[in-house]
Design an enzyme around this catalytic site. Structure first.
Site, PDB file in Angstrom:
ATOM      1  N   CYS A 165       6.990  10.690  -5.294  1.00 36.24           N
ATOM      2  CA  CYS A 165       7.426  11.744  -4.349  1.00 36.24           C
ATOM      3  C   CYS A 165       8.694  11.377  -3.602  1.00 36.24           C
ATOM      4  CB  CYS A 165       6.358  12.059  -3.299  1.00 36.24           C
ATOM      5  SG  CYS A 165       4.688  11.680  -3.726  1.00 36.24           S
ATOM      6  N   PHE A 202      15.265  32.141  15.449  1.00 35.05           N
ATOM      7  CA  PHE A 202      16.233  32.796  14.574  1.00 35.05           C
ATOM      8  C   PHE A 202      17.497  31.962  14.416  1.00 35.05           C
ATOM      9  CE2 PHE A 202      19.047  36.301  13.336  1.00 35.05           C
ATOM     10  CZ  PHE A 202      18.267  36.843  12.344  1.00 35.05           C
ATOM     11  N   LEU A 255       0.857  -1.189   0.000  1.00 36.05           N
ATOM     12  CA  LEU A 255       0.000   0.000   0.000  1.00 36.05           C
ATOM     13  C   LEU A 255       0.893   1.239   0.000  1.00 36.05           C
ATOM     14  CD1 LEU A 255      -2.624  -1.203   2.622  1.00 36.05           C
ATOM     15  CD2 LEU A 255      -2.828  -1.224   0.127  1.00 36.05           C
ATOM     16  N   CYS A 303       3.802   7.012  -4.659  1.00 35.75           N
ATOM     17  CA  CYS A 303       4.610   7.975  -3.888  1.00 35.75           C
ATOM     18  C   CYS A 303       5.901   7.349  -3.356  1.00 35.75           C
ATOM     19  CB  CYS A 303       3.762   8.590  -2.773  1.00 35.75           C
ATOM     20  SG  CYS A 303       4.754   9.316  -1.465  1.00 35.75           S
ATOM     21  N   HIS A 353       7.600   0.804   2.058  1.00 34.33           N
ATOM     22  CA  HIS A 353       6.478  -0.053   1.648  1.00 34.33           C
ATOM     23  C   HIS A 353       6.058  -0.947   2.819  1.00 34.33           C
ATOM     24  CE1 HIS A 353       7.151   1.388  -2.250  1.00 34.33           C
ATOM     25  NE2 HIS A 353       7.930   0.456  -2.737  1.00 34.33           N
TER      26      HIS A 353
HETATM   27  C1  KPC Z   1       7.273   7.870   3.848  1.00 30.40           C
HETATM   28  C2  KPC Z   1       5.986   8.338   3.381  1.00 30.40           C
HETATM   29  O1  KPC Z   1       5.144   8.765   4.142  1.00 30.40           O
HETATM   30  C3  KPC Z   1       5.763   8.323   1.966  1.00 30.40           C
HETATM   31  S1  KPC Z   1       4.672   7.076   1.443  1.00 30.40           S
HETATM   32  C4  KPC Z   1       3.100   7.774   1.704  1.00 30.40           C
HETATM   33  C5  KPC Z   1       2.058   6.935   1.157  1.00 30.40           C
HETATM   34  S2  KPC Z   1       0.577   7.228   1.935  1.00 30.40           S
HETATM   35  O2  KPC Z   1       0.807   7.299   3.412  1.00 30.40           O
HETATM   36  O3  KPC Z   1      -0.318   6.149   1.643  1.00 30.40           O
HETATM   37  O4  KPC Z   1       0.018   8.490   1.478  1.00 30.40           O
END
Ligand code: KPC
Length: 552
Positions: free
Chosen positions: A115, A530, A106, A110, A165
């Site tokens: 990302c 600062f 899941l 990303c 993952h």
């Molecule tokens: C490390 C991290 O949070 C990137 S993976 C995010 C996948 S999700 O939490 O399902 O949006």
């Protein structure tokens, strides 16, 4: 199927198999009879990703008969950011969900291809930029760009991606109490029914969250080896590129182009529209844009505006590209690496049985409650169009869950804070100066360096992460602007180039969008830590004493 809930099947036999895959640290080894640990998940997923042909069984994390026999409130098709957050929220509200993903994990693209590797690349771009700039000074050795390898950084990422993952699978199962089936595709039967791994599941609602993929320009020569997008770059790159051409002017094009170039791979961007003036980016301040593009050019990136790719050259493998210039001539660049950053579209073929309404660009039409044209079917994330951003994906999924659970919830993502990375972190929210001047008659700005300064000798902003630039070449130390309505003293927009401001922009955006607004006096009341990256607090305080504030 492998039932990862079942102590006999999932814990015992799977644990035996995992042990054969590699060494486990003591802390990563699960106790007999206990669910898989994050470390065990990581070993398993690493193997499943590396050898999909040997790992075709679906992983089932579904309540056994008698454990929870309620009707499903929703099946989330796709377990990326939208599906995972929507599922977690629905479950937290006491509903029952099932999440399905074709990948064995899941979290979606990303952490796998998008990302997370992008942020690794952007961090590398920043580090390489500093190392190159500071070479031979202080403790910095001469910069040898032959040591910076795109391929090596990608391999570093791939060697480590099973860990995030694993956390997603473990967290979703052990902490969020979600039900899921992964490593198998879903087949849509009708608006309530999905077939997975040979079994049909029925739910009150479906939530479609399968994302989007890069669209390639339709020009001759496109199928050759040596052409990549952000996803295939991760999966398929098997050589070190020597020369890069990027087609497209999207955020992805700027970000990956900055990374490739920082590694020493000379990069040319072919773009129809000026960078950061594309329709996909909103509220971009012209001063910020000019600084970002000028600093990319300063580093040697070639940006060819008004151009169009016409052909990819090479016999099986890319050797060059031909493009049409703004003047209409045809020019050629020799290259062994073409990167496509022309935007993304969803593949909706699996949803044909639903007859969904689709917009003219090919995205699923959904209203603010995330309902599609089919009453019991919701859509979320990249499937419903831009912005292709994490907050939108996650909040769309949550929005669908809230409505499914009986709340009326609308998610308006017309306005949002935005960011990108070149060798800098670039962040902005609210109105650009030009937009503010079009709407308000008395606009002032707090800007660094000011318009009339010579930025080559004006050693500010010197924001955190750019101090070394400030003391060696001030123009490299960043750029910032706060746009203010001098009559109401409300902050209308904030714009920043320089490392470390992204966190602040999450909050600034929220505060300035409050119905009562947020003034420069409110900002001046904050307690700055600062030196802080964006200086906005102390700069507002310097002007807050003025009854009629003027530019700073
Ligand atoms: C490390 C991290 O949070 C990137 S993976 C995010 C996948 S999700 O939490 O399902 O949006």
């Amino acid at each position: 199927m492998i039932d990862v809930r079942n102590p006999a099947d999932g814990f015992k036999s799977l644990r035996a198999r995992i042990s054969s895959l590699g060494p486990l640290a003591d802390g990563d080894r699960g106790a007999d009879g206990a669910p898989l640990t994050v470390g065990e998940w990581a070993l398993l997923l690493d193997d499943m990703i590396a050898s999909p042909g040997d790992n075709t069984e679906a992983l089932w994390n579904v309540a056994a008969p008698g454990e929870d026999d309620r009707e499903y409130d929703a099946i989330f098709v796709g377990g990326g950011a939208s599906g995972r957050f929507g599922s977690a929220y629905l479950r937290a509200r006491g509903g029952r969900q099932l999440t399905i993903d074709a990948w064995p994990f899941l979290g979606g693209s990303c952490p796998h291809q998008a990302c997370v590797p992008h942020h690794l690349f952007s961090e590398c771009a920043r580090e390489l930029d500093l190392a190159r700039h500071m070479q031979g000074r202080l403790w910095y050795p001469p910069f040898d760009d032959k040591q910076a390898s795109i391929l090596e950084i990608i391999e570093l990422f791939k060697a480590g991606r099973a860990l995030p993952h694993a956390i997603m699978n473990w967290q979703s199962k052990e902490q969020l109490d979600m039900e899921y089936i992964v490593n198998t595709p879903a087949t849509i039967i009708d608006e309530h029914t999905v077939e997975v791994d040979g079994q049909r599941f029925r739910a009150r609602n479906l939530v479609l969250c399968t994302g989007a993929t890069t669209i390639y320009p339709d020009v001759p020569g496109m199928g050759k080896k040596g052409i990549y997008d952000f996803a295939s770059l991760i999966e398929d790159l098997d050589y070190e590129p020597n020369r890069c051409v990027i087609v497209g002017g999207s955020k992805v094009a700027l970000e990956y182009g900055s990374f490739f170039h920082a590694t020493g791979c000379k990069t040319t961007i072919l773009t129809r529209s000026p960078l950061m003036q594309t329709a996909s980016l909103h509220h971009v301040d012209e001063g910020l844009r000019e600084y970002v593009v000028a600093m990319m050019a300063d580093r040697g990136i070639e940006i060819l505006v008004g151009t169009e790719l016409v052909e990819v050259l090479g016999d099986g493998r890319v050797t060059g590209v031909r493009y049409r210039t703004a003047e209409g001539d045809i020019q050629q660049i020799d290259t062994d690496f073409l990167f496509v950053g022309t935007g993304e579209r969803p593949d909706l073929s699996m949803y044909e049985p639903l007859g969904l309404k689709v917009d003219e660009r090919g995205f699923v039409v959904a209203d603010a409650t995330m309902r599609t044209s089919v009453p019991s079917v919701y859509a979320a994330g990249d499937l419903v169009g831009p912005p292709m951003e994490m907050f939108k994906a996650r909040k769309c999924g949550v929005g669908a869950a809230r409505n499914i659970m009986g709340e009326h919830y609308e998610f308006d993502y017309a306005s949002y804070p935005d960011f990108l990375h070149t060798t800098y972190e670039v962040t902005w929210c609210g109105l650009s100066e030009a937009e503010a001047r079009a709407r308000y008659s008395n606009v002032i700005k707090i800007q660094m360096p000011p318009d009339d300064a010579d930025p080559e000798s004006f050693a500010l902003p010197a924001a955190e992460g750019s101090m070394l630039y400030a003391f060696t070449r001030p123009i490299l130390s960043g750029w910032l602007k706060l746009v203010i309505d001098a009559d109401s003293r409300k902050i209308l927009g904030a714009h920043h180039v320089g490392f470390g401001a992204k966190d602040a922009f999450q909050y600034i955006d929220y505060l300035i969008r409050q119905p009562q607004g947020w003034t420069m006096d409110d900002m001046a009341e904050l307690n700055e830590l600062f030196l802080n990256p964006e200086h906005f607090i102390q700069l507002c305080r310097l002007r807050a004493g003025q009854l009629n504030p003027v530019n700073l």
